[in-house]
Motif scaffolding. Structure first.
Motif, PDB file in Angstrom:
ATOM      1  N   PHE A 166      33.085   0.244  76.637  1.00  0.00           N
ATOM      2  CA  PHE A 166      33.157   0.635  75.225  1.00  0.00           C
ATOM      3  C   PHE A 166      34.423   0.024  74.629  1.00  0.00           C
ATOM      4  N   PRO A 167      34.338  -0.534  73.419  1.00  0.00           N
ATOM      5  CA  PRO A 167      35.462  -1.314  72.877  1.00  0.00           C
ATOM      6  C   PRO A 167      36.698  -0.479  72.526  1.00  0.00           C
ATOM      7  N   LEU A 168      37.787  -1.203  72.342  1.00  0.00           N
ATOM      8  CA  LEU A 168      39.081  -0.621  71.999  1.00  0.00           C
ATOM      9  C   LEU A 168      39.147  -0.346  70.490  1.00  0.00           C
ATOM     10  N   VAL A 169      38.466   0.706  70.040  1.00  0.00           N
ATOM     11  CA  VAL A 169      38.467   1.067  68.626  1.00  0.00           C
ATOM     12  C   VAL A 169      39.786   1.753  68.263  1.00  0.00           C
ATOM     13  N   TRP A 170      40.008   1.978  66.978  1.00  0.00           N
ATOM     14  CA  TRP A 170      41.307   2.488  66.534  1.00  0.00           C
ATOM     15  C   TRP A 170      41.646   3.855  67.125  1.00  0.00           C
ATOM     16  N   ARG A 171      40.640   4.657  67.451  1.00  0.00           N
ATOM     17  CA  ARG A 171      40.909   5.972  68.033  1.00  0.00           C
ATOM     18  C   ARG A 171      41.538   5.883  69.423  1.00  0.00           C
ATOM     19  N   LEU A 172      41.546   4.695  70.015  1.00  0.00           N
ATOM     20  CA  LEU A 172      42.133   4.497  71.334  1.00  0.00           C
ATOM     21  C   LEU A 172      43.478   3.777  71.268  1.00  0.00           C
ATOM     22  N   GLN A 173      44.037   3.686  70.059  1.00  0.00           N
ATOM     23  CA  GLN A 173      45.311   2.997  69.851  1.00  0.00           C
ATOM     24  C   GLN A 173      46.323   3.977  69.259  1.00  0.00           C
ATOM     25  N   ARG A 174      47.417   4.185  69.961  1.00  0.00           N
ATOM     26  CA  ARG A 174      48.402   5.196  69.541  1.00  0.00           C
ATOM     27  C   ARG A 174      48.965   4.909  68.156  1.00  0.00           C
ATOM     28  N   ASP A 175      49.205   3.636  67.830  1.00  0.00           N
ATOM     29  CA  ASP A 175      49.807   3.344  66.533  1.00  0.00           C
ATOM     30  C   ASP A 175      48.868   3.660  65.374  1.00  0.00           C
ATOM     31  N   ARG A 176      47.567   3.698  65.622  1.00  0.00           N
ATOM     32  CA  ARG A 176      46.611   4.064  64.574  1.00  0.00           C
ATOM     33  C   ARG A 176      46.256   5.546  64.606  1.00  0.00           C
ATOM     34  N   ALA A 177      46.030   6.075  65.808  1.00  0.00           N
ATOM     35  CA  ALA A 177      45.490   7.435  65.938  1.00  0.00           C
ATOM     36  C   ALA A 177      46.545   8.489  66.268  1.00  0.00           C
ATOM     37  N   GLY A 178      47.705   8.094  66.765  1.00  0.00           N
ATOM     38  CA  GLY A 178      48.731   9.056  67.134  1.00  0.00           C
ATOM     39  C   GLY A 178      48.594   9.559  68.559  1.00  0.00           C
ATOM     40  N   SER A 179      47.398   9.971  68.929  1.00  0.00           N
ATOM     41  CA  SER A 179      47.084  10.370  70.308  1.00  0.00           C
ATOM     42  C   SER A 179      45.583  10.237  70.496  1.00  0.00           C
ATOM     43  N   GLY A 180      45.105  10.561  71.700  1.00  0.00           N
ATOM     44  CA  GLY A 180      43.693  10.372  72.009  1.00  0.00           C
ATOM     45  C   GLY A 180      42.885  11.640  71.862  1.00  0.00           C
ATOM     46  N   ALA A 181      42.276  12.074  72.969  1.00  0.00           N
ATOM     47  CA  ALA A 181      41.477  13.299  72.930  1.00  0.00           C
ATOM     48  C   ALA A 181      42.316  14.475  72.463  1.00  0.00           C
ATOM     49  N   LEU A 182      43.595  14.482  72.800  1.00  0.00           N
ATOM     50  CA  LEU A 182      44.475  15.585  72.425  1.00  0.00           C
ATOM     51  C   LEU A 182      44.494  15.791  70.912  1.00  0.00           C
ATOM     52  N   GLY A 183      44.786  14.744  70.151  1.00  0.00           N
ATOM     53  CA  GLY A 183      44.876  14.892  68.702  1.00  0.00           C
ATOM     54  C   GLY A 183      43.539  14.870  68.007  1.00  0.00           C
ATOM     55  N   ASP A 184      42.595  14.119  68.557  1.00  0.00           N
ATOM     56  CA  ASP A 184      41.295  13.952  67.912  1.00  0.00           C
ATOM     57  C   ASP A 184      40.471  15.234  67.990  1.00  0.00           C
ATOM     58  N   ILE A 185      40.299  15.769  69.197  1.00  0.00           N
ATOM     59  CA  ILE A 185      39.475  16.967  69.344  1.00  0.00           C
ATOM     60  C   ILE A 185      40.289  18.183  69.814  1.00  0.00           C
TER      61      ILE A 185
END
Length: 409
Positions: A166-185
């Motif tokens: 699965f590609p490296l979308v913005w949700r997998l980049q700290r500078d765009r998303a801040g954190s991963g599963a922790l911040g997203d869900i």
């Protein structure tokens, strides 16, 4: 509104619907939508129901006939847009998590508190608060039906990035998303449990993990979907060259800079014990959010995949009659449900955003500060930061400071 992908579509559906369902003191007109790609935002404007579009969010801020700015962008732009909108006297609805960093979240919360004095309102978009069953869950706790709260148990599990290709979308980049599963869900279950119990998280001990550390660069992405090619990359409309070169057969790759999963134990105010798990690697789990609250007089549990229901155990009933029962949250006296269908007729995920828009419009129109506030959003951010710091320090116990204290400071 700034943004037009997954959250932009969900928010747009809510703005289209809110005045057709609820009798509100003001009417929302969908005036202007913003996105970086002119062709895509033009298509989104027509498809989602907006009057006009622009590629510069500053045009929204400068427009005299816009009262509300709805921020649905990745986290790296939340602070800049929200701060500018508040300074211009616009009411702001901003998606969660509030920001990518504590400093940004503090600045946003402080600006929101200052703006309140001038009658400018702001709210952080934790939409699961607006699921009727969740609001009913809070009512049961507040009414004392569970007695003394002892345990909180919360999980949010997905599997959309289990495939290492699965590609490296913005949700997998700290500078765009801040954190991963922790911040997203994870942010959702942090807010939801604090909201339902009325108690903030005071300390945590955490572990985080990144299972796949390198992924193909995407040729394009939208929402939770993406495509890969072997030449270059376009991420949400921003082009970038394959600097390392591609062999012509295998796509270029980049590092995953966020967590894939986070697990932590916590204490809430009053000594309540809590456990949390957020993962985007739970194979077979698509959007499995579950929260259970155990008290001295009973237990209540909510499962997002059965969002019209609550499980309720009433320990005050005679022993021969005890057992988990189902509350079908579709009655007119249940939160929000009087505007919808006859009892037993179910609602869905999208209704939570309509309820969010309803509460925001009513608050703005009547001069009331909506919840969750930016200070509430900062409180969630402080928990996220404490979890990250705890994990970096070998799961050491890490205190969570109160948001109001940090804003005052």
């Amino acid at each position: 509104m700034v943004g037009y992908a997954f959250m932009g579509a969900a928010h747009s559906q809510a703005w289209r619907t809110v005045n057709r369902v609820f009798d509100l003191p003001a009417r929302a007109r969908m005036a202007l939508i913003c996105g970086r790609d002119a062709a895509k935002v033009a298509d989104a404007a027509g498809r989602l129901g907006w009057d006009a579009y622009t590629t510069d969010w500053r045009e929204l801020i400068a427009s005299d006939d816009i009262d509300v700015v709805d921020v649905c962008t990745p986290g790296d732009s939340h602070a800049e847009i929200a701060l500018a909108a508040l300074a211009a006297g616009k009411h702001v609805l901003c998606e969660k998590p509030l920001a990518n960093t504590i400093s940004e979240a503090r600045a946003m919360a402080a600006a929101a508190v200052t703006a309140q004095a001038a009658g400018v309102r702001s709210m952080c978009g934790f939409n699961y608060r607006r699921v009727p069953a969740v609001a009913m869950m809070r009512r049961l706790v507040a009414d004392g039906r569970l007695g003394v709260i002892r345990h909180v148990r919360a999980t949010y599990l997905q599997d959309w990035i289990v495939d290492p290709q699965f590609p490296l979308v913005w949700r997998l980049q700290r500078d765009r998303a801040g954190s991963g599963a922790l911040g997203d869900i994870g942010a959702h279950i942090i807010d939801l449990t604090q909201y339902v119990t009325g108690r903030r998280i005071t300390g945590v001990s955490a572990i985080t993990e990144t299972f796949v550390r390198e992924r193909p660069l995407p040729a394009g992405s939208s929402g939770l979907a993406a495509t890969v090619d072997g030449t270059g990359v376009t991420v949400d409309g921003l082009a970038a060259a394959d600097a390392n070169g591609s062999d012509g057969h295998r796509p270029a790759t980049g590092p995953v800079t966020v967590d894939d999963a986070a697990v932590f134990v916590a204490r809430l105010e009053g000594g309540v014990l809590a456990t949390y798990e957020a993962s985007r690697f739970a194979t077979g789990r698509k959007n499995a959010l579950r929260v259970e609250i155990n008290g001295s007089l009973g237990t209540v549990a909510f499962d997002l995949e059965r969002l019209n229901e609550l499980e309720f155990y009433d320990a005050t009933r005679p022993a021969a009659e005890q057992g988990f029962g189902r509350i079908l949250v579709t009655e007119g006296e249940h939160p929000y449900m009087s505007a919808w269908w006859p009892p037993g007729h179910l609602i869905g995920y999208e209704h939570s955003f309509t309820h969010q828009a309803r509460d925001f419009v009513e608050a703005v129109a009547t001069g009331v500060d909506p919840a969750p506030s930016f200070v509430d959003g900062l409180q969630v951010q402080l928990v996220l930061d404490a979890v990250t710091r705890s994990a970096e320090l070998g799961s050491s116990w890490t205190e969570v400071e109160p948001a109001l204290a940090t804003v005052a400071a």
